[in-house]
Motif scaffolding. Sequence first.
Motif, PDB file in Angstrom:
ATOM      1  N   LEU A  85       0.834  -1.205   0.000  1.00  0.00           N
ATOM      2  CA  LEU A  85       0.000   0.000   0.000  1.00  0.00           C
ATOM      3  C   LEU A  85       0.869   1.256   0.000  1.00  0.00           C
ATOM      4  CD1 LEU A  85      -2.959  -0.875   2.391  1.00  0.00           C
ATOM      5  CD2 LEU A  85      -3.071  -0.421  -0.052  1.00  0.00           C
ATOM      6  N   ASP A  86       1.948   1.234   0.777  1.00  0.00           N
ATOM      7  CA  ASP A  86       2.852   2.384   0.792  1.00  0.00           C
ATOM      8  C   ASP A  86       3.515   2.570  -0.573  1.00  0.00           C
ATOM      9  OD1 ASP A  86       2.259   2.931   3.411  1.00  0.00           O
ATOM     10  OD2 ASP A  86       4.014   1.864   4.239  1.00  0.00           O
ATOM     11  N   THR A  87       3.929   1.460  -1.191  1.00  0.00           N
ATOM     12  CA  THR A  87       4.534   1.520  -2.524  1.00  0.00           C
ATOM     13  C   THR A  87       3.516   2.042  -3.528  1.00  0.00           C
ATOM     14  OG1 THR A  87       5.955  -0.360  -1.965  1.00  0.00           O
ATOM     15  CG2 THR A  87       5.707   0.171  -4.301  1.00  0.00           C
ATOM     16  N   LEU A  88       2.291   1.560  -3.431  1.00  0.00           N
ATOM     17  CA  LEU A  88       1.227   2.000  -4.333  1.00  0.00           C
ATOM     18  C   LEU A  88       0.948   3.488  -4.148  1.00  0.00           C
ATOM     19  CD1 LEU A  88      -0.834   1.133  -6.447  1.00  0.00           C
ATOM     20  CD2 LEU A  88      -2.410   0.595  -4.595  1.00  0.00           C
ATOM     21  N   ARG A  89       0.923   3.960  -2.911  1.00  0.00           N
ATOM     22  CA  ARG A  89       0.716   5.389  -2.649  1.00  0.00           C
ATOM     23  C   ARG A  89       1.852   6.217  -3.251  1.00  0.00           C
ATOM     24  NH1 ARG A  89      -0.937   3.821   3.081  1.00  0.00           N
ATOM     25  NH2 ARG A  89      -3.211   3.806   2.970  1.00  0.00           N
ATOM     26  N   ALA A  90       3.080   5.735  -3.089  1.00  0.00           N
ATOM     27  CA  ALA A  90       4.242   6.446  -3.639  1.00  0.00           C
ATOM     28  C   ALA A  90       4.158   6.477  -5.166  1.00  0.00           C
ATOM     29  CB  ALA A  90       5.538   5.785  -3.190  1.00  0.00           C
TER      30      ALA A  90
ATOM     31  N   LEU B 260       1.434   6.285  -6.998  1.00  0.00           N
ATOM     32  CA  LEU B 260       0.334   7.192  -7.366  1.00  0.00           C
ATOM     33  C   LEU B 260       0.764   8.656  -7.236  1.00  0.00           C
ATOM     34  CD1 LEU B 260      -2.815   5.449  -5.821  1.00  0.00           C
ATOM     35  CD2 LEU B 260      -2.259   5.733  -8.237  1.00  0.00           C
ATOM     36  N   GLY B 261       1.569   8.950  -6.230  1.00  0.00           N
ATOM     37  CA  GLY B 261       2.103  10.302  -6.068  1.00  0.00           C
ATOM     38  C   GLY B 261       2.999  10.676  -7.240  1.00  0.00           C
ATOM     39  N   LYS B 262       3.828   9.728  -7.668  1.00  0.00           N
ATOM     40  CA  LYS B 262       4.704   9.980  -8.820  1.00  0.00           C
ATOM     41  C   LYS B 262       3.881  10.189 -10.091  1.00  0.00           C
ATOM     42  CE  LYS B 262       8.657   7.383  -7.064  1.00  0.00           C
ATOM     43  NZ  LYS B 262       9.477   6.164  -7.215  1.00  0.00           N
ATOM     44  N   ILE B 263       2.852   9.364 -10.254  1.00  0.00           N
ATOM     45  CA  ILE B 263       1.975   9.512 -11.430  1.00  0.00           C
ATOM     46  C   ILE B 263       1.298  10.878 -11.412  1.00  0.00           C
ATOM     47  CG2 ILE B 263      -0.141   8.670 -12.514  1.00  0.00           C
ATOM     48  CD1 ILE B 263       0.748   5.832 -11.733  1.00  0.00           C
ATOM     49  N   ARG B 264       0.817  11.283 -10.238  1.00  0.00           N
ATOM     50  CA  ARG B 264       0.176  12.596 -10.106  1.00  0.00           C
ATOM     51  C   ARG B 264       1.147  13.717 -10.465  1.00  0.00           C
ATOM     52  NH1 ARG B 264      -1.532  13.107  -4.435  1.00  0.00           N
ATOM     53  NH2 ARG B 264      -2.268  11.059  -4.979  1.00  0.00           N
ATOM     54  N   ASP B 265       2.399  13.603  -9.998  1.00  0.00           N
ATOM     55  CA  ASP B 265       3.421  14.603 -10.317  1.00  0.00           C
ATOM     56  C   ASP B 265       3.729  14.609 -11.811  1.00  0.00           C
ATOM     57  OD1 ASP B 265       3.535  15.261  -7.660  1.00  0.00           O
ATOM     58  OD2 ASP B 265       5.374  14.092  -7.258  1.00  0.00           O
TER      59      ASP B 265
END
Length: 103
Positions: free
Chosen positions: A10-15, A17-22
């Motif tokens: 989940l932490d990896t997925l959140r990270a 998703l953050g990169k994708i958003r950026d």
Amino acid sequence: MATRNLDQELDTLRADLGKIRDDIASLARTLGDAATAEAKAGGARINEAAHAAKDRAQRFAESARTQGEDSIAALEERIEQNPITSILVAFGVGLVIGKLLDR
């Protein structure tokens, strides 16, 4: 242990998703900058075309004015060379216009 793996995923997925958003935000800025640059280039081309059209119109107006002045000078010269003929022609044209307006 399975909970720990799930938390890590989940932490990896959140990270991720953050990169994708950026990345999406960066892409949107890049596209916006490209659109702005293209709009400015298009505006410059339109400005150049308008300036060229203005120059052509000014040259055409100057040419028309010169031709008009030359025609008037030629007419004045013909009138000076043949004053009686000019008076008779003017009288005839006036008579015809008068008759047309009487109707």
